[in-house]
Design an enzyme around this catalytic site. Structure first.
Site, PDB file in Angstrom:
ATOM      1  N   ASN A   1      -2.536  -1.039   6.404  1.00  0.00           N
ATOM      2  CA  ASN A   1      -1.288  -1.783   6.271  1.00  0.00           C
ATOM      3  C   ASN A   1      -1.084  -2.565   7.563  1.00  0.00           C
ATOM      4  O   ASN A   1      -0.911  -1.971   8.626  1.00  0.00           O
ATOM      5  CB  ASN A   1      -0.118  -0.830   6.031  1.00  0.00           C
ATOM      6  CG  ASN A   1       1.179  -1.554   5.736  1.00  0.00           C
ATOM      7  OD1 ASN A   1       1.193  -2.742   5.447  1.00  0.00           O
ATOM      8  ND2 ASN A   1       2.287  -0.825   5.814  1.00  0.00           N
TER       9      ASN A   1
ATOM     10  N   ARG B   1       6.182  -1.275  -3.122  1.00  0.00           N
ATOM     11  CA  ARG B   1       5.498  -1.935  -2.014  1.00  0.00           C
ATOM     12  C   ARG B   1       4.393  -2.887  -2.475  1.00  0.00           C
ATOM     13  O   ARG B   1       3.803  -3.583  -1.649  1.00  0.00           O
ATOM     14  CB  ARG B   1       4.921  -0.891  -1.051  1.00  0.00           C
ATOM     15  CG  ARG B   1       5.988  -0.231  -0.198  1.00  0.00           C
ATOM     16  CD  ARG B   1       5.407   0.712   0.839  1.00  0.00           C
ATOM     17  NE  ARG B   1       6.409   1.008   1.858  1.00  0.00           N
ATOM     18  CZ  ARG B   1       6.541   0.370   3.014  1.00  0.00           C
ATOM     19  NH1 ARG B   1       5.706  -0.618   3.303  1.00  0.00           N
ATOM     20  NH2 ARG B   1       7.474   0.703   3.870  1.00  0.00           N
TER      21      ARG B   1
ATOM     22  N   MET C   1       3.719  -4.691   4.181  1.00  0.00           N
ATOM     23  CA  MET C   1       4.486  -4.281   3.005  1.00  0.00           C
ATOM     24  C   MET C   1       3.715  -3.310   2.124  1.00  0.00           C
ATOM     25  O   MET C   1       4.287  -2.521   1.394  1.00  0.00           O
ATOM     26  CB  MET C   1       4.869  -5.516   2.186  1.00  0.00           C
ATOM     27  CG  MET C   1       5.731  -5.210   0.975  1.00  0.00           C
ATOM     28  SD  MET C   1       7.311  -4.467   1.435  1.00  0.00           S
ATOM     29  CE  MET C   1       8.006  -4.100  -0.166  1.00  0.00           C
ATOM     30  N   CYS C   2       2.388  -3.339   2.168  1.00  0.00           N
ATOM     31  CA  CYS C   2       1.574  -2.474   1.313  1.00  0.00           C
ATOM     32  C   CYS C   2       1.888  -1.004   1.566  1.00  0.00           C
ATOM     33  O   CYS C   2       2.361  -0.627   2.638  1.00  0.00           O
ATOM     34  CB  CYS C   2       0.091  -2.730   1.559  1.00  0.00           C
ATOM     35  SG  CYS C   2      -0.420  -4.413   1.190  1.00  0.00           S
ATOM     36  N   GLY C   3       1.617  -0.171   0.577  1.00  0.00           N
ATOM     37  CA  GLY C   3       1.801   1.261   0.716  1.00  0.00           C
ATOM     38  C   GLY C   3       0.457   1.963   0.788  1.00  0.00           C
ATOM     39  O   GLY C   3      -0.452   1.653   0.028  1.00  0.00           O
TER      40      GLY C   3
END
Length: 306
Positions: free
Chosen positions: A185, A29, A1-3
């Site tokens: 990610n 995110r 989910m991280c950007g």
């Protein structure tokens, strides 16, 4: 989910401002923490160090301990320490310049042993700045918008497996290798086995985050003689899991995606700049004109060299 994202300029420019805008566009995110790995002018005669110190009220005493440990490990300051201006904060972010011949691992271990100190980066040009909160919050505290450099990485984090704090935020420095950083990610499923193998080779880790592991893994492969691209390709078969990561060195930025390619990465470039990110809307913060983008797939490796 991280950007995640990165920028590489043909000429030095305001990479801090550009990366802040990119991470702002990826705010949805994750806002648990936001961080940046920034490459400024190369300082051949010194290493730039970024630290976080707990207990701002004890900062003068802690800085004396920091300098004493530096001297005990054969190092010395090149210039007086500086730190952020958030006087009401409970912690402080310190910038040091030390002589280039210092034993990086020995000094890092000595500082951590003092307690209440996180070592975020060492580099002749690399400076890692990360904090809790979104990109705008971090930029305001750390004066990021005015940072001038050639390239850099950004990360906005939604904590899923580790604590919400600065220590587990990205980017990570590839301890003890100066000027190597990563944003990532995904998840490495053979983390513990890979970590033990690196520890058997003498490496120490500052967190239990799998992103830090990848950075040390790649830096170690290059130390053993592999080229940048070769090391990235080797990681695709050696590391299990789903991942897309950007790894930076003074020579540029590299990307690797696992063989399932679940975690997205796209890029666009002109003669002046290359921009890569999890989503196109982040790229549009730097390249607002009509552009062609490239989306990367299974097991791909790309190097954007300076």
């Amino acid at each position: 989910m991280c950007g995640i994202g990165g920028v590489k300029l043909a000429e030095s420019g305001l990479i801090g401002e550009q990366l802040v805008q990119m991470m702002t566009a990826l705010r949805h995110r994750g806002t648990d923490s936001t961080g940046f790995a920034l490459y400024g002018p190369w300082q051949a005669d010194r290493l730039i160090v970024r630290l976080r110190v707990e207990g701002r009220e004890r900062l003068p005493a802690t800085l004396k301990q920091v300098e004493a440990a530096l001297c005990e490990t054969g190092g010395a300051l090149v210039s007086p320490p500086t730190w952020d201006g958030a006087e009401q904060a409970s912690d402080a972010f310190v910038r040091l310049e030390v002589i280039r011949t210092v034993d990086v691992e020995r000094l890092t271990a000595a500082w951590i042993a003092l307690g209440g100190i996180e070592v975020h980066s060492f580099g002749h040009s690399l400076e890692i700045i990360k904090d809790v909160g979104d990109a705008q919050t971090v930029a305001a505290r750390h004066n990021l918008r005015s940072f001038v450099g050639t390239h850099g990485l950004g990360h906005c984090r939604l904590a899923t497996e580790s604590e919400v704090d600065v220590a587990h935020g990205h980017p990570f420095w590839a301890r003890p290798f100066p000027d190597v950083a990563i944003v990532h990610n995904g998840q490495i499923t053979n983390y513990f086995k890979s970590r033990r193998l690196l520890q058997q080779r003498g490496y120490q880790f500052s967190s239990e985050n799998d992103s830090e592991l990848i950075s040390v893994f790649i830096a170690d492969r290059m130390k053993q003689g592999q080229g940048f691209e070769e090391a990235l390709r080797y990681s695709i078969s050696a590391l299990d899991g789903v991942f897309t990561y950007l790894l930076s060195t003074p020579a540029g930025i590299g990307m690797a995606k696992d063989r399932l390619a679940i975690k997205p990465m796209i890029a666009a470039q002109t003669k002046a700049v290359v921009v890569m990110a999890t989503e196109e809307q982040a790229i549009r913060q730097v390249l607002r004109e009509e552009i062609d983008t490239t989306s990367y797939g299974q097991g791909e490796v790309v190097i954007w060299a300076r």
